[in-house]
Each structure stands twice: as C-alpha cells, then as structure tokens.
Design a protein around this motif. Structure first.
Motif, mmCIF file in Angstrom:
data_model
loop_
_atom_site.group_PDB
_atom_site.id
_atom_site.type_symbol
_atom_site.label_atom_id
_atom_site.label_comp_id
_atom_site.label_asym_id
_atom_site.label_seq_id
_atom_site.Cartn_x
_atom_site.Cartn_y
_atom_site.Cartn_z
ATOM 1 N N VAL A 104 0.869 -1.186 0.000
ATOM 2 C CA VAL A 104 0.000 0.000 0.000
ATOM 3 C C VAL A 104 0.899 1.228 0.000
ATOM 4 C CG1 VAL A 104 -1.558 1.399 1.421
ATOM 5 C CG2 VAL A 104 -2.036 -1.035 1.095
ATOM 6 N N GLU A 105 0.795 2.003 -1.060
ATOM 7 C CA GLU A 105 1.594 3.226 -1.176
ATOM 8 C C GLU A 105 0.652 4.426 -1.242
ATOM 9 O OE1 GLU A 105 4.322 3.276 -4.513
ATOM 10 O OE2 GLU A 105 5.076 5.269 -3.978
ATOM 11 N N HIS A 106 1.110 5.541 -0.753
ATOM 12 C CA HIS A 106 0.351 6.787 -0.918
ATOM 13 C C HIS A 106 0.542 7.238 -2.361
ATOM 14 C CE1 HIS A 106 -0.570 8.140 3.379
ATOM 15 N NE2 HIS A 106 0.029 6.964 3.508
ATOM 16 N N GLY A 149 7.627 2.378 -1.732
ATOM 17 C CA GLY A 149 7.405 3.075 -2.974
ATOM 18 C C GLY A 149 8.145 4.420 -3.047
ATOM 19 N N ASN A 150 8.075 4.948 -4.253
ATOM 20 C CA ASN A 150 8.706 6.234 -4.534
ATOM 21 C C ASN A 150 8.245 7.307 -3.555
ATOM 22 O OD1 ASN A 150 9.880 5.000 -6.756
ATOM 23 N ND2 ASN A 150 8.295 5.690 -8.180
ATOM 24 N N PHE A 151 6.998 7.191 -3.107
ATOM 25 C CA PHE A 151 6.434 8.188 -2.197
ATOM 26 C C PHE A 151 7.288 8.366 -0.944
ATOM 27 C CE2 PHE A 151 3.824 8.859 1.610
ATOM 28 C CZ PHE A 151 3.280 10.108 1.338
ATOM 29 N N GLY A 249 14.851 2.496 2.780
ATOM 30 C CA GLY A 249 14.705 3.236 1.530
ATOM 31 C C GLY A 249 13.964 2.425 0.478
ATOM 32 N N ASN A 250 13.810 3.061 -0.677
ATOM 33 C CA ASN A 250 13.123 2.426 -1.804
ATOM 34 C C ASN A 250 13.824 2.779 -3.099
ATOM 35 O OD1 ASN A 250 10.628 1.201 -3.179
ATOM 36 N ND2 ASN A 250 10.721 3.248 -4.107
ATOM 37 N N GLU A 251 14.167 1.767 -3.870
ATOM 38 C CA GLU A 251 14.725 1.963 -5.230
ATOM 39 C C GLU A 251 15.726 3.119 -5.271
ATOM 40 O OE1 GLU A 251 11.577 2.117 -8.156
ATOM 41 O OE2 GLU A 251 11.155 -0.015 -7.902
ATOM 42 N N MET A 252 16.686 3.094 -4.380
ATOM 43 C CA MET A 252 17.614 4.227 -4.291
ATOM 44 C C MET A 252 18.564 4.315 -5.484
ATOM 45 S SD MET A 252 16.490 5.798 -1.704
ATOM 46 C CE MET A 252 17.717 7.080 -1.632
ATOM 47 N N ALA A 321 10.073 -6.417 -9.734
ATOM 48 C CA ALA A 321 9.912 -6.917 -11.105
ATOM 49 C C ALA A 321 8.477 -6.703 -11.573
ATOM 50 C CB ALA A 321 10.252 -8.408 -11.170
ATOM 51 N N TYR A 322 8.327 -5.900 -12.605
ATOM 52 C CA TYR A 322 7.020 -5.646 -13.210
ATOM 53 C C TYR A 322 7.061 -6.089 -14.675
ATOM 54 C CZ TYR A 322 5.851 -2.543 -9.264
ATOM 55 O OH TYR A 322 5.584 -2.019 -8.031
ATOM 56 N N TYR A 323 5.929 -6.574 -15.144
ATOM 57 C CA TYR A 323 5.828 -7.024 -16.539
ATOM 58 C C TYR A 323 4.506 -6.536 -17.120
ATOM 59 C CZ TYR A 323 9.421 -10.109 -14.708
ATOM 60 O OH TYR A 323 10.557 -10.575 -14.103
ATOM 61 N N ASP A 370 9.737 -7.340 -2.960
ATOM 62 C CA ASP A 370 8.708 -6.514 -2.332
ATOM 63 C C ASP A 370 7.953 -5.612 -3.295
ATOM 64 O OD1 ASP A 370 10.769 -4.517 -2.348
ATOM 65 O OD2 ASP A 370 11.393 -5.183 -0.349
ATOM 66 N N GLU A 371 8.169 -5.772 -4.582
ATOM 67 C CA GLU A 371 7.253 -5.243 -5.602
ATOM 68 C C GLU A 371 7.298 -6.194 -6.786
ATOM 69 O OE1 GLU A 371 7.495 -1.085 -6.706
ATOM 70 O OE2 GLU A 371 8.199 -0.562 -4.704
ATOM 71 N N TRP A 372 6.177 -6.840 -7.061
ATOM 72 C CA TRP A 372 6.120 -7.679 -8.260
ATOM 73 C C TRP A 372 4.694 -7.683 -8.788
ATOM 74 C CZ3 TRP A 372 3.049 -12.062 -8.895
ATOM 75 C CH2 TRP A 372 2.507 -12.625 -7.724
ATOM 76 N N ALA A 439 2.504 -5.918 -5.899
ATOM 77 C CA ALA A 439 2.240 -4.488 -5.906
ATOM 78 C C ALA A 439 1.134 -4.186 -6.915
ATOM 79 C CB ALA A 439 3.502 -3.728 -6.283
ATOM 80 N N GLN A 440 0.146 -3.352 -6.452
ATOM 81 C CA GLN A 440 -0.140 -2.931 -5.099
ATOM 82 C C GLN A 440 -1.447 -3.565 -4.667
ATOM 83 O OE1 GLN A 440 0.449 1.287 -4.437
ATOM 84 N NE2 GLN A 440 2.355 1.343 -5.578
ATOM 85 N N LEU A 441 -2.176 -2.971 -3.711
ATOM 86 C CA LEU A 441 -3.332 -3.696 -3.158
ATOM 87 C C LEU A 441 -4.687 -3.209 -3.689
ATOM 88 C CD1 LEU A 441 -4.256 -5.880 -1.195
ATOM 89 C CD2 LEU A 441 -4.152 -4.211 0.654
HETATM 90 O O1 AHR Z 1 4.526 0.430 -7.394
HETATM 91 C C1 AHR Z 1 4.724 1.582 -8.155
HETATM 92 C C2 AHR Z 1 6.162 2.086 -8.066
HETATM 93 O O2 AHR Z 1 7.016 1.179 -8.685
HETATM 94 C C3 AHR Z 1 6.758 2.223 -6.697
HETATM 95 O O3 AHR Z 1 6.416 3.406 -6.083
HETATM 96 C C4 AHR Z 1 8.226 2.180 -6.971
HETATM 97 O O4 AHR Z 1 8.961 1.654 -5.902
HETATM 98 C C5 AHR Z 1 8.328 1.342 -8.229
HETATM 99 O O5 AHR Z 1 9.082 1.969 -9.193
#
Ligand code: AHR
Length: 596
Positions: A104-106, A149-151, A249-252, A321-323, A370-372, A439-441
């Motif tokens: 859950v990201e803002h 997340g980036n937030f 942190g996230n995706e630094m 990992a996103y596809y 932690d993000e797929w 990712a995400q909910l």
């Molecule tokens: O889930 C969307 C975004 O994907 C996240 O904020 C970021 O960590 C990733 O690039």
C-alpha cells in the motif's frame, strides 16, 4: 492460517470438501491400475513425450494405466505434459507466510478512495472501507509494505501522526500529487489489525535518513517511557506496534527517486542505518534496496557493492519486477515472463552468496520481492510526460491533484495467467525468496478496485493470488515438469507448462498450481503426486480445482461487469494409479487442492 482459509468468504468457487471440481473417489488409492471414471471422461493413455528440460527426477512410464472403456474421449487431447513428484524429491523449503504480501503506497487512489474513504457508505468508525477490507481478507494477504514506494523518499512520517486536523498538507514530488496526511502510521496500524496483516515499513532515505529512521523505529516499536514511544501512547496506541521488517529506503538506484544514490553512497548509508537500527532493536529484519529492476544499468554492481558492505546488518535484499504485454516482444514472450524472474533470482542470490563469502559469513541474505506483478508502465510514462509538459509552461502551472486516478490498470485474463506463473516461480524459489509483496493492493496496479462512493470488485489477477495465499501451506516442492516447448524471442525455447506443489503435513493436504503459458496450444497434463509422503498407501483425493481461462485472453472485469472473468471448475480426471489428468487450454492457470 488454516483457520483463516476456512473463514474467508467462499467466493472463488469453493465447493466445500467434495464440491467444486470433479472429485476423485475414495477407491482411488493410488494403487489401482485403471483410470477411474469419475464424472468426467477419460484419462487417455499417456504417450511418452519427448524428453524436455525440467526440474527433479523423471519417473518411468505409465505402465499399467489402462483407460476405462466407459470413458469415451471427449475434449481431452492425448497427454503431452506430465507433472511428477517422485519420492526422491526433497522440498525446496517451508512456504514463508510473507510470500503472500502486498503493498500500500500513498499514490493515486490506493490509500485515499481505496482503503480509506470516510464518506463512503461502507466506511467504518475509522473511515476504512469495509467492502475493501472484506476483499483484502478474502485475498488472503499476510503482510503489507507501507507507505511506499517512490512516495516514501520525500515523506515525513511525523506529518501523519496526531490529531488529523493538525496534520500538514504537503506536495508529494514522486507522483506529483497533494498529500493530505489523513492517513499515517497510526491509522495504517489500525487498518492492518482489521485486515489481519503484518506491516512491513519503509523508511525515507531520500530526503531524511538515519536519524529519522531511528525516531520512527522508537515511535513504532518502543516501550513506553521514552519520548517518541510516549508520543505514540499519547496518540492512542499504548502497545508497541511490533513491526519487525523494515525497508531501508526504496529503489535508491533509480534516477527518478528523490535523493537517489550511487551504489557506493547507498552502501555507506544503508550500512550505517542498519547498524544503528539493530543497536536499537537487534531482532529487526532489515531490507537493503536492490536494483529497481534486473534491467538497470547498475544491476549486479549495485547488489555486489551494497550487499558486501552491509552484509553484517541486513537480512534481505529487495527485488522489484514488473511485466506487461506491450513491454514484451510478443504475447508469447509476455506469457513467459517468469523466465526473466528466474534469472533475476539466480543473479541476486549469487551476489548475496558472494557477499557472504567476502565477509566470511555464515548467514544467507534472503530475497524480498517486495514489488512484483503486472504494471502497464507505458500508461504512467505518458501521464508523467503530460504533467511535465504542463509544468514546463512556466511557474505555478503544475497540477497537484488529490488522490488522482493513477496507475489504474484493468487486468486481462492473460495478465492473471502471468501473475499466476510468477507466483509459481516465487514459490519454487522459496528457499531464497523469503518475502514477496504483490504491488499494489487497491486501485493502483491492484487486484482490488474500488469506485469512489461505489462498489469494490475483484480484478482477474485477484484469483491466482488468492488461491495461493489461502491454500499454499507447509512446504513447497518443485515437481518434475515434462512439457511441450514454446518459442520466445527473449528467452529462446521454454516449457509451456510450469507447476509448483505445496504440502502441509499437519492437515495432510496440499495444493498444485499449474500454468499453461502456450499462447496457441492446449495441453493435456497428467499429474502424479505419488511421491508425497504416504501418497502411495493412501491415494490422492482431489478436493477442488479451479481454472482461469477465456477464449479471449484480453477479457477483463470492469466496474460495469465485475464478474466477467471468474475461475471455473475444470474437468479433472482420476487415474487409477493415484494420478489425475486435466486439459489446460492455451493461456490458462489452474489450482488443485488435494488431500491424502
Ligand atoms: O509500485 C509503483 C512504483 O514502482 C513504486 O512506487 C516504486 O517503488 C516502483 O518503481
């Protein structure tokens, strides 16, 4: 966890003990030679497929299997795929509860208009949507990463505590939206208790850093008696929240990240922050950022640098990992996305092992996916380009919307099959992947959609996740898969079929998850689980099976037609030797619950 699975609403085709798919009869002891006709016709005699690649030990042929004359072939093709668990197969590892995490990201309407909508008719006393909470529980989510997340890289967690009316409104640079801070860590803690989920917290390493992380840790987990812990008590949460897993942190590594760093800079920062956090609480499980994807230019160098430097204090390295279909070279390539994930896992695990050797250590750093999931990132890229174009018109031209419609991808059947396949991969590597968050909910690249003031519904991707989260227990096995091959541009020839088996000795029940990634061909699959402990004596009873497939792989659920795609009961045919068979149409996913 077992209780949870029986208490959730039975909305994905549960047929009870003997309901659902065709049930294999009691007489199916696993020793009888004949194909036992149940409700559905025929187990065709198995023709030996060509030898294919696969994991595990190949078993001999199916001598003694005779199709019953009563079983006139109907739609089933000759079997051309086999999934076999042999007695020699050892489990990969226990299935970690955190494998079924979410995020859950803002961002967009994930929080505001997703989990929180105080004016909604379904809102509870805390402003949380009850209909969404029900779906989250039904999904079987175990752990939720928060707040980004980036937030998180430009977020001040202190803005989100204390009386709502005193909380500041801020600009979020990551997603270019207005953050009202109506939800913060205290509220999310309350929500998680209602959802029955563990929290995994991420700290801001972009604009803040170690000092802030330590204060947050004290606020969240501290025993009353110190300043920040007492602030939490004053805010109505007397007990420490007990958050064990923290992402530093996230995706630094990502140039888009506020405060992004070089591998050396982040290695230094994460080593010091993790060291200090563990001085505050030695039992924490800390996650260092890995690369944002396996396709970043610094991939591998980042992992080696960071893991070697911070080895002593960290427990996990994150993988993202996103596809999506348009991001692949063809639909067939897209369906084979898990091949990319397999390589990703192997590479990061090797980096973690090198870091262990370099440190003369004896612990393995685990992977936290932690993000797929599936994300149509081209749509977001276009949206981002639009606000950047607006901004370039001069000062004060930039829109800062509240809870905008961002990343609201509506998923197809093919997307669900891909996610089902990715879940199979994660489970097959659960010796190394010890945590994962799809990712995400809600609303934002999510399995659950919620309309403002309106209903909530399940996306296609809800179903494969829910089946695994609710029923994969005990240990995971990577069975031997003998499969027809399909040709891809990115990965060469790959198996059309993939599968994982989980087995819970306590309840003596298990789950088979299986996918047909072939874009064009159906395959008939024979499943032999006689290698499970006691299976030869007791026989395997199929309790229930569900399948996802549609003639149109692009069919979707929408607000107007929320039940357009739902799992159905496939025909599972019992074979007298304790195995069973099933036809898997092109682009399909299946789950079979069984018991001994
Ligand atoms: O889930 C969307 C975004 O994907 C996240 O904020 C970021 O960590 C990733 O690039």
């Amino acid at each position: 966890m077992d209780e949870a699975t029986t208490n959730v609403p039975q909305t994905i085709g549960d047929g009870g003990e003997n309901g659902g798919a065709h049930v294999v009869g009691e007489r199916e002891t696993g020793r009888g030679p004949a194909c036992e006709p149940v409700h559905e016709p025929t187990c065709e005699p198995t023709r030996e497929p060509e030898h294919r690649t696969g994991h595990g030990t190949a078993r001999g042929g199916d001598a003694g299997f005779v199709p019953s004359p009563a079983d006139t072939p109907v739609a089933s093709a000759p079997e051309d795929g086999r999934i076999v668990l042999s007695p020699a197969d050892a489990p990969v590892a226990d299935v970690p509860a955190r494998m079924f995490g979410s995020f859950v990201e803002h961002v967009g309407r994930c929080v505001y208009g997703g989990i929180y909508e105080p004016d909604h008719p379904e809102a509870d006393e805390d402003g949380f949507r009850r209909d969404v909470l029900d779906l989250v529980r039904e999904l079987g989510v175990t752990c939720v990463r928060y707040p980004g997340g980036n937030f998180v890289s430009n977020y001040d967690w202190k803005d989100g505590i204390g009386p709502r009316e005193n909380r500041p409104v801020r600009r979020d640079l990551a997603w270019h939206q207005t953050e009202t801070n109506e939800m913060g860590i205290d509220d999310f803690h309350r929500w998680s208790r209602k959802a029955g989920t563990e929290i995994m917290l991420a700290v801001n390493m972009g604009t803040r850093g170690m000092a802030d992380a330590l204060e947050e840790l004290e606020y969240v987990n501290g025993a009353p008696g110190t300043a920040w812990a007492d602030r939490r008590v004053a805010n109505g949460i007397p007990e420490p929240m007990g958050v064990s897993m923290w992402c530093i942190g996230n995706e630094m590594d990502g140039p888009w990240q506020v405060g992004h760093m070089s591998p050396e800079e982040y290695a230094d920062a994460v080593e010091k922050t993790a060291h200090a956090m563990k001085l505050a609480e030695s039992g924490l499980e800390l996650v260092a950022c890995g690369s944002s994807s396996a396709h970043m230019p610094t991939f591998v160098r980042w992992e080696r640098t960071v893991l070697t430097r911070a080895y002593e204090h960290i427990d996990f390295v994150s993988c993202h990992a996103y596809y999506y279909e348009r991001g692949a070279r063809s639909m067939q390539d897209y369906l084979a996305s898990s091949e990319d994930m397999i390589r990703f896992i192997a590479t990061v695990a090797a980096c973690a092992d090198d870091a262990r050797e370099a440190n003369h250590g004896d612990k393995d750093i685990a992977l936290s996916f932690d993000e797929w999931g599936v994300w149509y990132s081209d749509v977001w890229n276009r949206q981002e380009a639009q606000w950047k174009a607006a901004a370039s018109q001069g000062l004060h031209c930039e829109p800062w919307p509240k809870a905008p419609h961002l990343l609201e991808d509506i998923y197809t059947v093919a997307d669900a099959v891909v996610e089902g396949s990715l879940m199979i991969t994660l489970l097959k590597h659960c010796d190394r992947v010890r945590s994962a968050s799809r990712a995400q909910l809600v609303n934002v690249i999510a399995p659950i959609m919620a309309q403002e003031g309106g209903p909530a519904w399940r996306q296609t991707t809800f179903y494969p996740f829910a089946e695994a989260a609710r029923h994969a227990r005990g240990v995971a096995y990577a069975p031997y898969v003998e499969s027809p091959r399909v040709r891809t541009e990115a990965f060469g020839e790959v198996d059309a079929l993939d599968a994982v088996v989980t087995w819970d000795e306590k309840s003596r029940s298990g789950l088979l998850l299986c996918v047909n990634r072939d874009v064009a061909q159906a395959h008939a699959v024979r499943v032999d689980l006689s290698g499970l402990p006691g299976a030869l004596d007791e026989g395997v009873r199929v309790r229930r099976a569900v399948m996802l497939h549609d003639e149109d792989p692009h069919r979707r659920n929408t607000a107007e037609r929320p039940m357009e795609v739902t799992p159905f009961e496939p025909s599972v045919r019992a074979c007298g030797d304790g195995s069973f068979a099933c036809d898997m149409p092109a682009v399909s996913w299946m789950a079979v619950e069984f018991a001994l």
